[in-house]
Design a protein around this motif. Sequence first.
Motif, mmCIF file in Angstrom:
data_model
loop_
_atom_site.group_PDB
_atom_site.id
_atom_site.type_symbol
_atom_site.label_atom_id
_atom_site.label_comp_id
_atom_site.label_asym_id
_atom_site.label_seq_id
_atom_site.Cartn_x
_atom_site.Cartn_y
_atom_site.Cartn_z
ATOM 1 N N PHE A 677 0.705 -1.436 0.168
ATOM 2 C CA PHE A 677 0.215 -0.067 -0.102
ATOM 3 C C PHE A 677 0.885 1.244 0.200
ATOM 4 O O PHE A 677 0.480 2.204 -0.651
ATOM 5 N N LYS A 678 1.913 1.068 0.644
ATOM 6 C CA LYS A 678 2.855 2.481 0.872
ATOM 7 C C LYS A 678 3.419 2.812 -0.625
ATOM 8 O O LYS A 678 3.781 4.034 -1.163
ATOM 9 N N HIS A 679 3.382 1.658 -1.630
ATOM 10 C CA HIS A 679 4.036 2.015 -2.904
ATOM 11 C C HIS A 679 2.810 2.699 -3.698
ATOM 12 O O HIS A 679 3.277 2.903 -5.037
ATOM 13 N N LEU A 680 1.655 2.701 -3.408
ATOM 14 C CA LEU A 680 0.680 3.066 -4.406
ATOM 15 C C LEU A 680 0.849 4.485 -4.578
ATOM 16 O O LEU A 680 1.148 5.420 -3.772
ATOM 17 N N ASP A 681 0.518 5.025 -5.890
ATOM 18 C CA ASP A 681 0.462 6.622 -6.125
ATOM 19 C C ASP A 681 -0.852 7.229 -5.805
ATOM 20 O O ASP A 681 -0.522 8.286 -5.034
ATOM 21 N N PHE A 682 -1.734 6.384 -5.650
ATOM 22 C CA PHE A 682 -3.113 6.882 -5.156
ATOM 23 C C PHE A 682 -4.042 5.742 -4.504
ATOM 24 O O PHE A 682 -4.166 4.688 -5.267
ATOM 25 N N GLN A 695 -5.697 4.220 6.724
ATOM 26 C CA GLN A 695 -4.660 4.914 7.155
ATOM 27 C C GLN A 695 -3.458 5.233 5.712
ATOM 28 O O GLN A 695 -2.645 6.034 6.080
ATOM 29 N N PHE A 696 -3.716 4.237 5.041
ATOM 30 C CA PHE A 696 -2.820 4.249 3.828
ATOM 31 C C PHE A 696 -3.287 5.163 2.698
ATOM 32 O O PHE A 696 -2.777 5.314 1.614
ATOM 33 N N ALA A 697 -4.785 5.602 2.822
ATOM 34 C CA ALA A 697 -5.247 6.318 1.693
ATOM 35 C C ALA A 697 -4.921 7.848 1.592
ATOM 36 O O ALA A 697 -4.394 8.356 2.431
ATOM 37 N N ASP A 698 -5.087 8.177 0.076
ATOM 38 C CA ASP A 698 -4.977 9.557 -0.055
ATOM 39 C C ASP A 698 -6.377 10.337 0.182
ATOM 40 O O ASP A 698 -6.386 11.331 0.395
ATOM 41 N N VAL A 699 -7.360 9.510 -0.238
ATOM 42 C CA VAL A 699 -8.619 10.083 -0.030
ATOM 43 C C VAL A 699 -9.552 9.109 0.600
ATOM 44 O O VAL A 699 -9.631 8.034 0.367
ATOM 45 N N VAL A 700 -10.399 9.869 1.782
ATOM 46 C CA VAL A 700 -11.305 8.824 2.512
ATOM 47 C C VAL A 700 -12.667 9.166 2.262
ATOM 48 O O VAL A 700 -12.660 10.348 2.384
ATOM 49 N N LEU A 701 -13.363 8.438 1.715
ATOM 50 C CA LEU A 701 -14.623 9.008 1.495
ATOM 51 C C LEU A 701 -15.600 8.166 2.545
ATOM 52 O O LEU A 701 -15.913 7.136 2.759
ATOM 53 N N PRO A 702 -16.668 8.991 3.396
ATOM 54 C CA PRO A 702 -17.577 8.401 4.120
ATOM 55 C C PRO A 702 -18.910 7.831 3.625
ATOM 56 O O PRO A 702 -19.589 8.506 3.260
ATOM 57 N N GLY A 703 -18.900 6.422 3.545
ATOM 58 C CA GLY A 703 -19.950 5.734 3.095
ATOM 59 C C GLY A 703 -20.763 5.472 4.077
ATOM 60 O O GLY A 703 -20.879 5.943 5.375
ATOM 61 N N CYS A 704 -22.026 4.848 3.836
ATOM 62 C CA CYS A 704 -23.129 4.836 4.965
ATOM 63 C C CYS A 704 -23.151 2.909 5.012
ATOM 64 O O CYS A 704 -23.131 2.291 4.167
ATOM 65 N N PRO A 705 -23.488 2.563 6.336
ATOM 66 C CA PRO A 705 -23.924 1.136 6.364
ATOM 67 C C PRO A 705 -25.413 0.955 6.002
ATOM 68 O O PRO A 705 -25.958 1.937 5.476
ATOM 69 N N ALA B 2 3.349 6.410 0.642
ATOM 70 C CA ALA B 2 2.323 7.010 1.358
ATOM 71 C C ALA B 2 2.451 6.221 2.822
ATOM 72 O O ALA B 2 1.812 5.127 2.826
ATOM 73 N N GLU B 3 2.793 6.800 3.627
ATOM 74 C CA GLU B 3 3.021 6.343 4.976
ATOM 75 C C GLU B 3 1.701 6.074 5.783
ATOM 76 O O GLU B 3 0.878 7.259 5.476
ATOM 77 N N PRO B 4 1.561 5.186 6.338
ATOM 78 C CA PRO B 4 0.079 5.271 7.170
ATOM 79 C C PRO B 4 0.182 6.223 8.160
ATOM 80 O O PRO B 4 1.126 6.481 8.777
ATOM 81 N N ILE B 5 -1.053 7.106 8.160
ATOM 82 C CA ILE B 5 -1.440 8.061 9.123
ATOM 83 C C ILE B 5 -2.754 7.860 9.917
ATOM 84 O O ILE B 5 -3.818 7.454 8.951
ATOM 85 N N ASP B 6 -2.627 8.243 11.068
ATOM 86 C CA ASP B 6 -4.043 8.075 11.915
ATOM 87 C C ASP B 6 -4.877 9.034 11.767
ATOM 88 O O ASP B 6 -4.366 10.148 11.372
ATOM 89 N N TYR B 7 -6.010 9.073 12.068
ATOM 90 C CA TYR B 7 -7.099 10.377 12.088
ATOM 91 C C TYR B 7 -7.938 10.278 13.253
ATOM 92 O O TYR B 7 -8.530 9.261 13.323
ATOM 93 N N ASP B 8 -8.189 11.161 13.905
ATOM 94 C CA ASP B 8 -9.010 11.292 15.072
ATOM 95 C C ASP B 8 -10.444 11.678 14.478
ATOM 96 O O ASP B 8 -10.531 12.913 14.428
ATOM 97 N N VAL B 9 -11.403 10.787 14.560
ATOM 98 C CA VAL B 9 -12.584 11.022 13.729
ATOM 99 C C VAL B 9 -13.461 12.008 14.989
ATOM 100 O O VAL B 9 -13.586 11.744 16.159
ATOM 101 N N LYS B 10 -13.840 13.327 14.378
ATOM 102 C CA LYS B 10 -14.742 14.247 15.292
ATOM 103 C C LYS B 10 -15.983 13.512 15.313
ATOM 104 O O LYS B 10 -16.666 13.250 14.401
ATOM 105 N N PRO B 11 -16.671 13.452 16.553
ATOM 106 C CA PRO B 11 -17.969 12.896 16.687
ATOM 107 C C PRO B 11 -18.987 13.440 15.976
ATOM 108 O O PRO B 11 -18.978 14.771 15.860
ATOM 109 N N THR B 12 -19.796 12.985 15.325
ATOM 110 C CA THR B 12 -21.168 13.456 14.712
ATOM 111 C C THR B 12 -22.426 13.083 15.682
ATOM 112 O O THR B 12 -22.547 12.230 16.321
#
Lengths: 991, 160
Positions: A677-682, A695-705, B2-12
Amino acid sequence: MSDDIQCSVEYNGRILHGKTDQPLIDFLAEKGIDLPHVCYHRALGPIQTCDVCWIEHNGEMVRGCTVRTANGMQLVSDAPRVKAAQEEGLDRILAKHELYCSVCEHNTGDCTLHNTVADLNPAIQRYKYQRKPYGKDHSNPFYSYDPDQCILCGRCVEACQNVEVNETLSIDFSMDHPRVLWDGGTTIEGSSCVSCGHCVTVCPCNALLEKTMQPDAGPLTSMPEHIKRPLIDAVKTLENTVGAPPITAVSVMDMHWRQPEIKRTKTVCTYCGVGCSFEMWTRDRHLLKVQPVIDAPANGISTCIKGKFGWDFINSEKRLTTPLIRDNGRFREASWEEALTVVAERLLAIKREHGADAIGFIGSSKASNEEAYLTQKIARLIIGTNSVDNSSRYCQNPATQGLFRTVGYGGDAGTIADLEQADLIVLVGSNLAENHPVIASKIKAARKHKRQKLLVVDPRKHEMAERADLFLQIKSSTDIVWASAMSRYLFDHDLVDKEFLDTRVNQVDEYRRSLEPFTLEFASQITGLSQPDLVRAAQMIADAKSVCLLWAMGITQHSHGADTSTALSNLLLVSGNYGRPGTGGYPMRGHNNVQGASDFGCLKNVYPGYEKVTDEAVRAKWAKAWGVAPEQLSNKVGEDNFLMVEHAAQRKIKAMYIIGEETAFSDADTENVHEAFKHLDFMVVQDIFFSRTAQFADVVLPGCPSVEKEGTFVNTERRIQRFYEVFPPLGNSLPDWRILTELAKRMGHDWGYEHPAQIMEEVANISTLFAGARYERLDGWNSLLWPVKPDGTDTPLLYTERFHTDDGKAVLYPLEWKSPAEAPDREFDLMLDNGRMLEHFQGNNQTGRGDRIDSLSPDWFVEVSPELAAERGLQEGTMVRITSRRGSVSAPVVITDRVSAKVLFMPIHQGKPGINELTGEHHDPDVNTPAYKETAVKMEVLKAPRHRPPLPPANFRHGHRTPNKGIDVAVKWARDDYAPIDTPAPHPERF
Amino acid sequence: MAEPIDYDVKPTKTEPDAKDELDRLLQSLHQHGVLRMVNDLVCANTAITNVLVDGLNKDGTLNVIQNLSILAMALSRVQPDEFYRLVFALKDAGAAVSQWRAPDHDNLAPGVKGTYRLLHDESLWHAITPLLEGLKAMGEGMKRPVDKPISQFTGKPSDA
């Protein structure tokens, strides 16, 4: 008796027409007539404890729940003596149950007792309410039991003993003060109760009540006890003068005015592949309760702990609700517009620069069919790659491959109803009671009530093994030998189904020749099973008129899982066990929509409906439907999860888009995955939580359960079921289908979907397998089992006339024994098995929210056999280091005979980095499924203080079940103080 | 890389707050026409108040309020079973009064010395006899023991 035989019944002088041999209460209910009753429940049948449903049948007083309709029957329910008996029955109940309905949490519309009181509307109760000499039991995290409200109807006992068949509950009517007993008389905590919730679901009052209902299910229910109690007492005093009806009327009004704020929504469970559906009762975003109903096609009233109670994650503070973008070594919040634009531009740029196959998609086995369809549509149509996969790669593809090779469809041969009616269930490599608990319950019930036989083959002695008629504790990774030896034995002893083989199966002779090495001697040597046991097993299969064979990860997560799955299907063919009710092969799907994610095209080699990407006609069809030239769609098989990660490490894959999968935790050999994952460009991660993968992402999108959107799932039966929106999306999160639609729009493809129904209609118009699948046919509790014909006819049982092959005949697929890719040696001298626990799910992203489920088993552990523990000087809680050829983890020891000899077991849920620190990249070459369950390890004792008992003493695994046949009402009737219904009872509070 | 980084989610927010509840209440009051009615009442408050005050400030209204208060004061000192006996005895008396029918013949007057003429007044005895019947019935009713009013009322025994 057949449903269509009609009868005429005279009821209070009216002639009613309907089905013969139907329970009278149900018959009348269909006519809109309510025969007052409390203990009767459609799913449980007559219990005869409440003494309310009295009726005159041909002039004789009988309990109405015991009557089944027959032609010419004469019934009277409005005669004075009948009315008096019904009211006496209710009065006796009210001696055990204090009515305070307007301040009771359960008065939400489905309290059977309240509604019966309102129907009979007595002027005043006959007997004084008497408390029982027991306190309320709050010890379970999910529900409570209040003996002072318990009416001793026995519904809970019936549900526990005969539906769930966990066999925990009982009522001893010979006690001075009977009550519901857990394991014969302990608290709920510490008993064998698995918190499946059956008892709570069927309780007709508030004796057993979900804690999520308490204390504020109604507007007046949350008042403190020091106000509630005097208020109740005052009303009781007034009742002596004004009578009960005005007070009952207030409670009926209370029930009605609760309704506007309570919403009931059908949904489908988001955990395993059983496909339980139920109603969720909610007020705003508060989940009051999960209420299964008998109409649910897969589960009826059944649930497991997760389906009934495992929903604390919905409102977790840790839910992702805003898009995030990696920026200078941190994540920052972003608008949807910015985030989606970044994703669209980066993916298109990588495609332009490196080609379509530089991008890989992992669809979600938890998301809907429609979302799986859109995932592969973006991959195939917009990007132009077939590199799209889902988590079935990690679990189910070997089973599917085995079915493709032999019978043609990659799904269960029949339904749960077939499992219930089989003569013999063969369960191989599946801890069914913990992984597919509701299906396990159906089988346990069939075994208890219909004398169904059970043969279990597994290295681990789980609950189903303990219940089996024959348990073969096989050496890991050798099932192919066992299965093939069974086939050979059947051939050798003329026990095969010759007619079936002659008429419906190809390659019989070639297959038989391939069985040459699989003698009983060889099988015994490889599997560690005795020859007499092998013969017994073969004879059980031969003697059974119908056999269903179930298998799961214990078969598939091996280096030759596809071959073993094939061997199991071969065995079913040899014994003629396909195409008839109660027969077939049933790979148990592990996620709610792992079947659907594959069915709807998240696979590297097929479009939705298993249409091959390499077939030019298929490609032309899909290209036409999507409005592009065929050449725009790739006809090259793409890369799967396993190869995507490997190629990311090799920098061949430049971008990945991962939806709802915890790849960084669940893929084998975690260290390598993280490096890749560290080697991915995106990298894009779309999820409901900030997962380890995110943690490895460039963009994180919040989906729904699933509870925050609409869609459909396919369960392990191939059953397509619709789910509805229970809550609106939390915060700024979006349903995944909407995210994908918006993303496609920003990539130049404005598909304009406004509802998942439009997506399903599009699939149905293209894919033959789903031709008749339409939302209107899936409305409510309706479901369809694929293949679905254009007219909506579905297929509950496959292969009744032909197999899904070119000539309609099944294929016996020759196999040979291959050693596992990883085996113990002198250094790594133990084999590590792993799997799920009932109360947890995967990486605990859902079940780990809140502390209720965690409290049952908060710690990771390693199971060690008593003999190995003795040999190594281990005690419960001894800390050990488990080391494989890849890495090490530490955990405390649980000593148990669930494992034997030199086999260890660890749950897959806990730990950082978890079990996959140990597993390797060796895999099944046919399907690239990692051999998670082939891990050789060594164990060292650490010089650390002993851990607290890793499985708390109160965990249900330490309980002691009390099996019985259910409620024995004759014991109640035999009590000295039991009085006939036309006589006042001296102590009705005691029975 | 891309090193892993953590994120502290803000409560909704997941629970409705007071403002949400208020918004919902307002919407419900609107949908059910309550707001419209209240609006109308508020707008017409002077006229309506005038009507109410006029109605209140009458002897009859004031008597009703005061008499109900006296009744409430008295009722607070009476045990329900006694009151039940009294009320139902009165009810029985009333029933007896209303059910009395004058006989067809005219020789009802009993006659008492010293009131000879009155005693022979047939029309007077036609008037008094039902009252006597009522008193007799009330006397019977007051003699009946009452365990629990609702049981007495419905005939259903109750130990509750």
